[in-house]
Write an enzyme that holds these catalytic residues in place. Structure first.
Site, PDB file in Angstrom:
ATOM      1  N   GLY A  50       0.698  -1.326  -0.089  1.00  0.00           N
ATOM      2  CA  GLY A  50      -0.009  -0.042   0.090  1.00  0.00           C
ATOM      3  C   GLY A  50       0.850   1.432   0.054  1.00  0.00           C
ATOM      4  O   GLY A  50       0.216   2.539   0.099  1.00  0.00           O
ATOM      5  N   TRP A  52       2.035   2.786  -2.508  1.00  0.00           N
ATOM      6  CA  TRP A  52       1.593   3.862  -3.588  1.00  0.00           C
ATOM      7  C   TRP A  52       0.285   4.546  -3.043  1.00  0.00           C
ATOM      8  O   TRP A  52       0.001   5.864  -3.240  1.00  0.00           O
ATOM      9  CB  TRP A  52       1.275   3.162  -4.857  1.00  0.00           C
ATOM     10  CG  TRP A  52       2.542   3.062  -5.661  1.00  0.00           C
ATOM     11  CD1 TRP A  52       3.714   2.760  -5.057  1.00  0.00           C
ATOM     12  CD2 TRP A  52       2.593   2.890  -7.082  1.00  0.00           C
ATOM     13  NE1 TRP A  52       4.509   2.620  -6.272  1.00  0.00           N
ATOM     14  CE2 TRP A  52       4.042   2.640  -7.408  1.00  0.00           C
ATOM     15  CE3 TRP A  52       1.741   3.154  -8.215  1.00  0.00           C
ATOM     16  CZ2 TRP A  52       4.422   2.395  -8.650  1.00  0.00           C
ATOM     17  CZ3 TRP A  52       2.244   2.577  -9.472  1.00  0.00           C
ATOM     18  CH2 TRP A  52       3.456   2.706  -9.586  1.00  0.00           C
ATOM     19  N   ASP A  70      -6.224  -5.479  -4.866  1.00  0.00           N
ATOM     20  CA  ASP A  70      -5.233  -6.376  -5.080  1.00  0.00           C
ATOM     21  C   ASP A  70      -5.846  -7.775  -4.741  1.00  0.00           C
ATOM     22  O   ASP A  70      -6.697  -7.971  -4.179  1.00  0.00           O
ATOM     23  CB  ASP A  70      -4.360  -6.169  -3.846  1.00  0.00           C
ATOM     24  CG  ASP A  70      -2.971  -6.708  -4.473  1.00  0.00           C
ATOM     25  OD1 ASP A  70      -2.004  -5.773  -4.689  1.00  0.00           O
ATOM     26  OD2 ASP A  70      -2.822  -7.982  -4.338  1.00  0.00           O
ATOM     27  N   ASP A  90      -9.522  -9.061  -8.096  1.00  0.00           N
ATOM     28  CA  ASP A  90      -8.641  -9.618  -9.156  1.00  0.00           C
ATOM     29  C   ASP A  90      -8.970  -8.713 -10.335  1.00  0.00           C
ATOM     30  O   ASP A  90     -10.059  -8.563 -10.647  1.00  0.00           O
ATOM     31  CB  ASP A  90      -8.703 -10.941  -9.620  1.00  0.00           C
ATOM     32  CG  ASP A  90      -7.736 -11.582 -10.655  1.00  0.00           C
ATOM     33  OD1 ASP A  90      -7.378 -10.752 -11.460  1.00  0.00           O
ATOM     34  OD2 ASP A  90      -7.529 -12.789 -10.730  1.00  0.00           O
ATOM     35  N   ASP A 112       0.855  -0.979 -10.288  1.00  0.00           N
ATOM     36  CA  ASP A 112       2.384  -1.475 -10.053  1.00  0.00           C
ATOM     37  C   ASP A 112       2.126  -2.924 -10.098  1.00  0.00           C
ATOM     38  O   ASP A 112       3.017  -3.776  -9.242  1.00  0.00           O
ATOM     39  CB  ASP A 112       2.697  -0.995  -8.518  1.00  0.00           C
ATOM     40  CG  ASP A 112       4.079  -1.044  -8.246  1.00  0.00           C
ATOM     41  OD1 ASP A 112       4.988  -1.457  -9.287  1.00  0.00           O
ATOM     42  OD2 ASP A 112       4.572  -1.147  -7.188  1.00  0.00           O
ATOM     43  N   LYS A 152       3.273  -0.268 -14.830  1.00  0.00           N
ATOM     44  CA  LYS A 152       4.600  -0.919 -14.470  1.00  0.00           C
ATOM     45  C   LYS A 152       4.376  -2.039 -15.733  1.00  0.00           C
ATOM     46  O   LYS A 152       3.449  -2.698 -15.777  1.00  0.00           O
ATOM     47  CB  LYS A 152       4.588  -1.549 -13.093  1.00  0.00           C
ATOM     48  CG  LYS A 152       5.949  -2.572 -13.244  1.00  0.00           C
ATOM     49  CD  LYS A 152       6.532  -2.695 -11.861  1.00  0.00           C
ATOM     50  CE  LYS A 152       5.847  -3.728 -11.048  1.00  0.00           C
ATOM     51  NZ  LYS A 152       6.258  -3.731  -9.791  1.00  0.00           N
TER      52      LYS A 152
END
Ligand SMILES: C[S@@+](CC[C@H](N)C(=O)[O-])C[C@H]1O[C@@H](n2cnc3c(N)ncnc32)[C@H](O)[C@@H]1O
Length: 197
Positions: A50, A52, A70, A90, A112, A152
């Protein structure tokens, strides 16, 4: 699971009460591209643990909101933070903002996300690419016109080719490897500013 690098950024994160060293990747990107602003509605894909979300919550302030998803169960440490809302979810099950109790699109989408790696390069590259593709597939439902995207990506020819095609969706498209990225890592970040919607 990735091993913990106990370097300068690890200790800095600990002393500044951030949940992960990756916060310094986001802060460097934000310093350069100024994507996070007060009052924004932010989606943080793959938020756990967490850091970010913590950083984004500071940037958007009390008028803003950070929504994180997440695969991991919700990180209880962040539950008291008023402008962070978390979901155990998901990305492949996400249909749109309504699944996250939000009735509008996001000003900015951060990701990320990283797949569990198998150690087999081609398999891991494909897993990573499918996460990236899933974000772009959802973008019309998630991101406001003129909104920003930060994701990312793991290096691969497939990712490069895919991103080349997506570039036109944004007014500006940048690639960056922040200083906090481990030297051995194959990751880099893509920043899209000004979504055409
Ligand atoms: C590198 S960590 C994120 C670190 C985070 N940005 C922070 O600063 O604390 C990557 C996260 O992506 C999540 N992830 C991987 N695949 C996912 C998926 N399909 N849907 C949602 N999250 C996913 C993982 O569970 C993991 O927690």
């Amino acid at each position: 699971m990735a091993f913990k690098v106990k370097d300068h950024f690890f200790h800095k994160a600990k002393s500044e009460n951030y949940l992960a060293r990756s916060v310094y990747k986001l802060s460097e990107i934000n310093d350069r591209f100024q994507i996070l602003k007060p009052g924004q509605l932010v989606l943080d894909l793959g938020y756990h643990p967490g850091s970010w979300s913590q950083y984004a919550s500071e940037m958007v302030g009390n008028e803003g909101l950070v929504v994180g998803i997440d695969l991991y169960p919700i990180n209880e440490k962040l539950v008291p933070v008023k402008n962070i809302r978390l979901f155990e979810k998901d990305i492949f099950d996400l249909k749109g903002p309504q699944d996250l109790n939000v009735d509008q699109k996001f000003d900015i989408v951060l990701s990320d996300m990283a797949p569990n790696t198998s150690g087999i390069k081609t398999v891991d590259q494909l897993k990573s690419l499918s996460l990236v593709e899933s974000i772009f597939e959802l973008l019309p439902k998630l991101l406001i016109p003129k909104g920003h995207l930060l994701i990312k990506v793991f290096e691969s020819q497939g990712a490069q080719d895919f991103l080349k095609q997506q570039k036109k969706l944004f007014k500006e498209f940048h690639y960056l490897r922040p200083e906090a990225t481990r030297k051995t890592s194959k990751e880099y970040f893509v920043i899209g500013k000004g979504y055409s919607g």
